[in-house]
Design a protein around this motif. Structure first.
Motif, mmCIF file in Angstrom:
data_model
loop_
_atom_site.group_PDB
_atom_site.id
_atom_site.type_symbol
_atom_site.label_atom_id
_atom_site.label_comp_id
_atom_site.label_asym_id
_atom_site.label_seq_id
_atom_site.Cartn_x
_atom_site.Cartn_y
_atom_site.Cartn_z
ATOM 1 N N GLN B 152 22.574 90.329 -42.567
ATOM 2 C CA GLN B 152 22.099 89.945 -41.234
ATOM 3 C C GLN B 152 22.253 88.438 -41.026
ATOM 4 N N PRO B 168 25.964 94.210 -34.522
ATOM 5 C CA PRO B 168 24.542 94.090 -34.217
ATOM 6 C C PRO B 168 23.749 94.189 -35.506
ATOM 7 N N ILE B 169 22.634 93.468 -35.578
ATOM 8 C CA ILE B 169 21.908 93.467 -36.830
ATOM 9 C C ILE B 169 20.730 94.424 -36.845
ATOM 10 N N ALA B 170 20.520 95.163 -35.766
ATOM 11 C CA ALA B 170 19.430 96.141 -35.787
ATOM 12 C C ALA B 170 19.634 97.178 -34.690
ATOM 13 N N ASN B 171 18.820 98.211 -34.732
ATOM 14 C CA ASN B 171 18.813 99.325 -33.762
ATOM 15 C C ASN B 171 19.975 100.272 -33.964
ATOM 16 N N LEU B 172 19.791 101.475 -33.469
ATOM 17 C CA LEU B 172 20.818 102.504 -33.593
ATOM 18 C C LEU B 172 21.901 102.363 -32.536
ATOM 19 N N SER B 173 21.494 101.914 -31.350
ATOM 20 C CA SER B 173 22.455 101.813 -30.254
ATOM 21 C C SER B 173 22.086 100.634 -29.379
ATOM 22 N N HIS B 190 26.854 99.913 -34.626
ATOM 23 C CA HIS B 190 25.518 99.581 -35.093
ATOM 24 C C HIS B 190 25.279 99.996 -36.527
ATOM 25 N N GLU B 268 16.252 101.479 -43.330
ATOM 26 C CA GLU B 268 15.856 101.840 -41.960
ATOM 27 C C GLU B 268 14.873 100.832 -41.401
ATOM 28 N N THR B 269 13.980 100.320 -42.227
ATOM 29 C CA THR B 269 13.005 99.343 -41.754
ATOM 30 C C THR B 269 13.682 98.031 -41.404
ATOM 31 N N VAL B 270 14.509 97.539 -42.317
ATOM 32 C CA VAL B 270 15.144 96.248 -42.076
ATOM 33 C C VAL B 270 16.051 96.299 -40.848
ATOM 34 N N PHE B 271 16.743 97.395 -40.663
ATOM 35 C CA PHE B 271 17.662 97.480 -39.539
ATOM 36 C C PHE B 271 17.064 98.186 -38.323
ATOM 37 N N GLY B 272 15.783 98.475 -38.380
ATOM 38 C CA GLY B 272 15.140 99.075 -37.214
ATOM 39 C C GLY B 272 15.765 100.392 -36.793
ATOM 40 N N ASP B 274 15.766 104.453 -36.352
ATOM 41 C CA ASP B 274 14.788 105.514 -36.147
ATOM 42 C C ASP B 274 15.116 106.690 -37.056
ATOM 43 N N ARG B 278 11.375 105.780 -41.944
ATOM 44 C CA ARG B 278 10.421 105.152 -41.036
ATOM 45 C C ARG B 278 9.376 106.141 -40.552
ATOM 46 N N GLY C 234 11.509 106.125 -30.990
ATOM 47 C CA GLY C 234 12.025 105.537 -32.213
ATOM 48 C C GLY C 234 12.991 104.407 -31.952
ATOM 49 N N ARG C 258 12.792 97.157 -27.235
ATOM 50 C CA ARG C 258 13.610 97.563 -28.370
ATOM 51 C C ARG C 258 12.725 97.571 -29.604
ATOM 52 N N TYR C 259 12.609 98.709 -30.266
ATOM 53 C CA TYR C 259 11.655 98.837 -31.359
ATOM 54 C C TYR C 259 12.311 98.657 -32.721
ATOM 55 N N VAL C 260 11.884 97.630 -33.425
ATOM 56 C CA VAL C 260 12.389 97.338 -34.772
ATOM 57 C C VAL C 260 11.183 96.987 -35.625
ATOM 58 N N PRO C 261 10.863 97.755 -36.656
ATOM 59 C CA PRO C 261 9.580 97.561 -37.343
ATOM 60 C C PRO C 261 9.535 96.387 -38.305
ATOM 61 N N ASP C 262 10.443 95.444 -38.206
ATOM 62 C CA ASP C 262 10.492 94.375 -39.185
ATOM 63 C C ASP C 262 10.569 93.035 -38.467
ATOM 64 N N THR C 265 13.683 90.842 -39.119
ATOM 65 C CA THR C 265 14.864 91.275 -38.381
ATOM 66 C C THR C 265 14.760 90.870 -36.921
ATOM 67 N N GLN C 269 17.232 88.677 -34.681
ATOM 68 C CA GLN C 269 17.798 89.173 -33.426
ATOM 69 C C GLN C 269 17.580 88.171 -32.304
ATOM 70 N N GLU C 274 20.373 88.879 -29.742
ATOM 71 C CA GLU C 274 20.407 90.326 -29.528
ATOM 72 C C GLU C 274 19.211 90.798 -28.723
#
Lengths: 347, 324, 576
Positions: B152, B168-173, B190, B268-272, B274, B278, C234, C258-262, C265, C269, C274
């Motif tokens: 990241q 992108p450094i996080a999220n699925l989309s 992603h 999954e946590t670091v990259f957010g 779902d 998590r 999620g 935008r949900y990111v649990p960290d 990160t 962003q 981002e």
């Protein structure tokens, strides 16, 4: 006199190891003529397998190294051939049957696939043609139900059948030279005879020149026309099978023959060869056999000078300084052990 | 082969059944699921009793277990305890996401590892071999979250320097990923960093296995025979050597797939993302036993399925074991 | 062959060096913040544009990406599972209320024309709705909406309702006209401004199952600047601008959560552009990282309503004595704690001297100032009461050795540091502290009333935080007890210290019924004074809050109350 099919001349093959250089093949020369069987005999480590592996180009360099000599196949020096040319030779002009058919066959491919492969590599034929031909070959070598057996795996064959399949694979492309490296050693005695028959008919079928490598003298007597005796990476005696068995001219050959149990004569005792095969890294000086030789009797020449192969008869050669004393030595052994050389000797 | 597959499949069923029993037992032992609920200020004792009854929490253990387990095929895993929402849609959603991540990582790891292992074995003791060995040790011992953070950071630094955001450094989309192909490409974009982070450890591990088994195979008698037949080196490697060398490697890969599924929590946590990891952490925090049991059961089934696949692939590759 | 043995070592060193170089390059930026451009906003300043730029003009349109560590469980802010700041961030955008809380902890009228009017006897509250206040579908906001909201809250079928307090005191209402409604209460309810903080649309929700209808989505009708659009559970939640917003034009098109649990990160962003906004828990490194990109990102820090404190289990032997608790309070250096842990993030943070009012509230009085760090006074106090220092330096009072456990939620670095500071401070005054921590939920399991614990609860001193509210009435349940003649006082549901002072409880109950804000404040500050003598707890500090946003956005302002950072989302705009 016809030209030799395969001619090995002064071949030297060495290996680099952490402990030093291993001289596995140390100036070996012999010829194979069409239609004949040359039996190569010797102990483990004598260089008999490495020689033929070098012929086929199966020595990996490094750590191996072909340091000298020529290998002429119908006049072509194989050592000067390119890798591509060698690939064409392997399996087509020169074919090899290995010792242990269980490990020499790929366990995850069907026998049929592996045999077809041998055909398809060297011939442009369709898969179905290859399949037909393979089934013919399997029948030829006596594998029953060849049609079903084509699709079976090596572990579904018995030991004898596997070796038959290997033979079939070797003769598939009608090779000019057939090399059999200890073909029956891994098999039951009862199966051996069957496989030998197959080998015989394969020979007849292809009229190939055959090199039969074995330490089994009985096999040699049965199948060979000429015999090459190797020791310590060198040829120590070479001659016709009769010459070798009835009138050996090298103490090592005599020693080999004397250590055989015999059915036809009542032996009082066997006379084994004392000692063990030499280290190929540190060969004894002079004649490599001298530390174990009953003929040397501590004479200096044996310790100092490496004996050359000299002719002792018509095509019969021997590498021994005291080869002329062999006749006497033979009689000594006959006296002491009750063995009988000469005509009608070995069964 | 069919019989072999059938036998393997049939054995899986009692394994899964046993797993559900253990899961149910373990989670039930941890305590009264209604404890959290009791703390809610407006819930009366009657309502709590009603929930007890409707969920069958007053029944003996075996009855509860039977009820829960037989409900699974018909009603999915039921509802959450506190709010009446079904568990299965959530689980399905996170499972899909994690599967995308893990399958991509496995495939990448497998392909790269096989290449690395094969080349290393063929060129034993070469520069390439030593380099890959060293990198493998790194990959094996590096904590995955550290590696993820480094990735990241690198991407952000590149952004600072060039103004270009390569991944992108996080999220699925993205916020607006589009549909169809655009959506798929956006998702892949992603997943690049997470997949790499997840795959590193597997690449390191699988390539070692591949290298070792390749070395063994390369020196085998049947490879010698293949060479003696006049085959090209490439053909020998792919048709004869690799097919045998793959067997232990594929087994390892298939078996570790199951653990990857549940273990991608950190990534999954670091990259957010779902995903299942998590989801599990979240539900653990809420102490609702029903989604936890559902999650454990799903993971157990996935692991069994992948072990089954491993067995089948193994059986396909190695005809010798089909008759076990 | 011998040379090849050194080869792997050479490669190892090379690769290790390479890895270190990569790490160093990445780390360098982090460790060396640019000193010339540190742009920390003062908490009370308006948001400034950079001095060297012209003030940028706001434009129409644009999407703001707001990064959040936590995600709502359900979207219905009224129900238990929706009782969180996270849900409010969404809910408050769509459903406005009578009043809202400003960053200064003040009430502002929103849907009503001026703060609602009250009468004291009987206690009534009258709401006069603004003429222009309307729902997004055109329906005007009406008294029916108020009635509907009240009925929904007190409906017994809605057993997931977070709280009915206040609403259940309403016994009657009168619709005066289309804009006006008066509610009559059975007794005065002091936190009345907090009622109807979200108004529900009667014409939309009538007949719906309230405990299901707003779980996974919100209806497409609202009174606020933004309306719910979609929720990818999620991943993200999308709000779109209310084009028919009654109170002006909403400049933005959308806000996407935008949900990111960290948090790490999320910070990356932000730096990488981002996301456009976020409100993380401020840690020191985080602030440094934001400082580095101060040319693109603005942030505000202020102390928030979440305040940290230590609680004493007054049933534990030793802690049952006032003078011991006072000595502990005197023994710890709260100023150093704040200096070390909080000031690096918020230079203006101070020690919190009042458990009822926050330092940034008008009613704040420094009730606990007499408990500031004074180790000599601490020891004197102990010795006055007959304590003797043992050979190991620890005091013994009437057979009780002063050794206590100090627990908190494990894994929280700031809390663990605070524990260590306190431990060493107290060692200096002859009190032994052992640190005993648990994971989050497990730690809170220890804190309860003796009835729930079936005996004395398993903790001595606990370090944790409460979320404060502009109205102090809820503190009744935390510090109050029920006194009945001839019986032992019963601690109220959240009175985990089991500290029962009859006078304080009486004052608290009186305050709950006092609606005049000044009188109310006076009563509660009296309670605070009593607490500074009884010392059931020692307040430490308020946790700082941070809001960071991309410079391209104008309008955001940190609001550390329950109103959330979205309290003025109607005023946000992109600039060009």
């Amino acid at each position: 006199m016809t030209e030799p099919l395969l001619s090995i001349r002064d071949l030297v093959t060495e290996f680099d190891t952490p402990d030093g250089v291993v001289s596995a093949v140390n100036g070996v020369s012999y010829d194979v003529f069409p239609g004949e069987t040359v039996g190569v005999v010797g102990e483990s480590g004598s260089g008999k397998s490495v020689t033929v592996m070098t012929v086929l180009g199966l020595i990996s360099q490094p750590p191996g190294r072909i340091a000298g000599g020529e290998i002429l196949l119908e006049g072509r020096d194989l050592l000067r051939s390119s890798a591509k040319e060698m690939r064409k030779v392997r399996g087509d002009e020169i074919a090899m049957i290995f010792q242990d058919p269980m490990t020499s066959l790929n366990p995850v491919l069907t026998i049929g696939d592996q045999l077809s492969e041998a055909l398809l590599v060297h011939n442009g034929m369709s898969d179905s043609e290859a399949r037909k031909r393979v089934i013919e070959l399997l029948e030829l070598v006596g594998v029953p139900n060849a049609e079903q057996r084509y699709d079976q795996y090596p572990h579904e064959y018995s030991g004898g059948m596997r070796q038959r399949a290997m033979i079939a694979m070797a003769i598939a492309n009608q090779p000019k030279v057939l090399i059999a490296d200890e073909p029956t050693t891994a098999l039951d005695v009862t199966i051996q005879a069957q496989v030998l028959e197959v080998l015989e008919s394969a020979k007849r079928e292809t009229d190939a020149g055959t090199i039969l490598i074995t330490h089994d003298l009985g096999l040699i007597a049965e199948m060979a026309d000429r015999v090459v005796v190797m020791y310590g990476g060198k040829v120590v005696e070479m001659g016709t099978v009769e010459e070798i068995f009835h009138a050996p001219r090298h103490p090592y050959t005599l020693g080999l023959l004397s250590s055989l149990p015999r059915l036809d004569v009542d032996l009082e005792r066997l006379e084994p060869i004392v000692g063990s095969p030499p280290s190929l890294i540190n060969l004894p000086p002079g004649c490599a056999f001298h530390p174990r030789c009953s003929l040397a009797r501590g004479r200096e020449r044996c310790r100092r000078e490496v004996p050359d192969l000299v002719g002792v008869g018509d095509g019969h050669v021997s590498a021994c300084h005291y080869t002329d004393e062999m006749a006497e030595e033979i009689r000594r052994v006959e006296r002491e052990t009750g063995a009988a050389f000469g005509a009608g000797g070995v069964a | 082969m069919f019989q072999y597959a059938l036998r393997r499949l049939l054995i899986s069923i009692p394994v899964i059944a046993l797993a559900t029993f253990i899961i149910f037992g373990a989670v039930t032992i941890t305590g009264d699921p209604l404890q959290e609920l009791r703390q809610a200020p407006n819930i009366t004792q009657e309502q709590i009793d009603q929930i007890r009854e409707s969920r069958g929490l007053d029944q003996p253990f075996y009855v509860q277990y039977w009820r829960w387990v037989t409900d699974i095929p018909t009603e999915g895993f039921g509802d959450y305890l506190i709010s009446p929402r079904p568990i299965w849609p959530d689980l399905q959603r996170v499972m899909g996401n994690t599967l995308q991540l893990v399958i991509a990582a496995e495939v990448l790891a497998f392909v790269v590892a096989i290449a690395l292992g094969t080349i290393s074995a063929k060129r034993q003791y070469s520069v390439f071999d030593y380099a890959t060995t060293t990198i493998s040790f790194f990959g094996y011992s590096m904590p995955s979250f550290w590696f993820a953070l480094i990735l990241q950071l690198i991407v952000v630094q590149i952004f600072f320097a060039t103004g270009v955001r390569i991944f992108p450094i996080a999220n699925l989309s993205s916020a607006d990923p589009g549909t169809g192909l655009a959506f798929v490409l956006d998702r892949m974009h992603h997943l690049v960093l997470p997949v790499i982070s997840l795959a590193i450890f597997s690449i390191a591990s699988y390539s070692r296995y591949m290298r070792a088994s390749m070395l063994e195979v390369i020196n085998s008698d049947y490879v010698r025979t293949a060479r003696a037949k006049g085959l090209r080196e490439g053909k020998i490697t792919t048709r004869h050597a690799m097919r045998n060398a793959l067997i232990p490697t594929i087994t390892v890969a298939a078996l570790s797939f199951g653990t990857l599924m549940s273990g991608a929590i950190v990534i999954e946590t670091v990259f957010g993302l779902d995903g299942m990891g998590r989801y599990f952490i979240l539900q653990l925090g809420r102490r609702d036993p029903y989604p936890i049991m559902a999650w454990l059961t799903v993971v157990a089934v996935i692991i069994v399925i992948f072990n089954l696949i491993a067995d089948l692939v193994y059986g396909y590759l190695d005809p010798r074991i089909r008759y076990d | 062959m011998r040379s090849t043995l050194s080869r792997p070592w050479r490669w190892l060193v090379l690769l290790a060096a390479l890895a270190l170089v990569v790490a160093a390059c990445a780390e360098d930026e982090v460790d060396e913040p640019e000193d010339d451009d540190v742009d920390v906003e003062e908490p009370d300043d308006d948001v400034d544009d950079d001095e060297d730029e012209e003030a940028a003009e706001p434009v129409e349109g644009g999407t703001v990406l707001f990064g959040d560590e936590q995600e709502p469980t359900i979207l219905n802010g009224f129900l238990l599972e929706g009782n969180s700041l996270v849900t409010s961030k969404v809910f408050n955008n769509q459903f406005l209320g009578a009043h809202r809380i400003t960053p200064d902890f003040e009430y502002e009228p929103v849907l009503v024309d001026g703060i609602a009017e009250i009468t004291e006897d009987p206690f009534t509250v009258t709401y006069t709705i603004k003429d222009e206040a309307a729902w997004s579908d055109g329906e005007p906001v009406s008294p029916e909406d108020f009635v509907f909201t009240w009925q929904t809250v007190i409906d017994e079928d809605n057993d997931q309702m977070t709280s009915r307090e206040g609403y259940e005191d309403i016994e009657d209402y009168e619709v005066v006209d289309d804009q006006t409604i008066t509610f009559e209460f059975t007794q005065p309810y002091a936190p009345w401004p907090l009622l109807f903080s979200n108004l529900l649309p009667e014409h939309v929700l009538e007949g719906e199952d309230f405990q299901a209808v707003m779980n996974d989505e919100l209806p497409d009708v609202g009174s606020g600047p933004f309306l719910f659009d979609s929720w990818d559970q999620g991943s993200q939640l999308r709000l779109v601008a209310n084009e028919d917003y009654w109170d002006g034009d909403v400049a933005l098109d959308e806000i996407v959560m935008r949900y990111v649990p960290d948090t790490t990160t999320l910070t990356q962003q932000m730096r990488g552009g981002e996301i456009d906004m976020y409100d993380p828990q401020p840690q020191i490194e985080l602030v440094d990282q934001l400082d580095e990109v101060s040319d693109r990102i603005t942030y505000e820090v202020d102390i928030g309503p979440v305040w940290e404190h230590i609680d004493f289990n007054t049933l534990v032997d030793g802690l049952d004595r006032d003078y011991v608790r006072q000595a502990i309070a005197l023994g710890i250096d709260r100023e150093v704690i704040v200096e070390t842990l909080i000031n690096p993030v918020d230079p203006d943070a101070v020690v919190l001297q009042n458990p009822i009012y926050m330092a940034n509230q008008d009613q704040y009085e420094e009730a606990f100032a007499d408990l500031d760090h004074d180790p000599e006074a601490a020891q004197a106090l102990l010795e006055e009461n007959g304590c003797e220092q043992g050979d190991d330096g620890i005091y013994e009072c009437d057979g009780t050795r002063l050794s206590f456990r100090l627990g908190t939620t494990g894994g929280n670095e700031r809390r663990e540091l605070a524990q260590q500071l306190m431990q060493s401070d107290l060692a200096d005054v002859g009190i032994e502290i052992t640190i005993e921590n648990d994971e989050g939920a497990a730690f809170f399991d220890r804190l309860n009333t003796p009835e729930a614990c079936d005996g004395i609860c398993d903790y001595d001193i606990a370090l944790f935080a409460w979320v404060g509210s502009p109205d102090p009435t809820a503190n009744r349940n935390i510090y109050g007890c029920d006194f009945e003649d001839g019986e032992d006082p019963e601690p109220r549901p959240q009175n985990w210290t089991v500290w029962c002072d009859e006078e304080a409880s009486a004052l608290m109950d009186e305050a709950a019924q006092t609606v005049d804000p000044d009188d109310q404040a006076a009563l509660w500050n009296e309670v605070a004074e009593i607490m500074s003598d009884g010392v059931p707890i020692v307040p430490l500090f308020q946790q700082p809050q941070l809001l960071a946003w991309d410079d391209a956005i104008t309008g955001p302002q940190l609001n550390a109350t329950n109103q959330t950072q979205f309290w003025n989302s109607a005023d946000w705009a992109m600039t060009q």
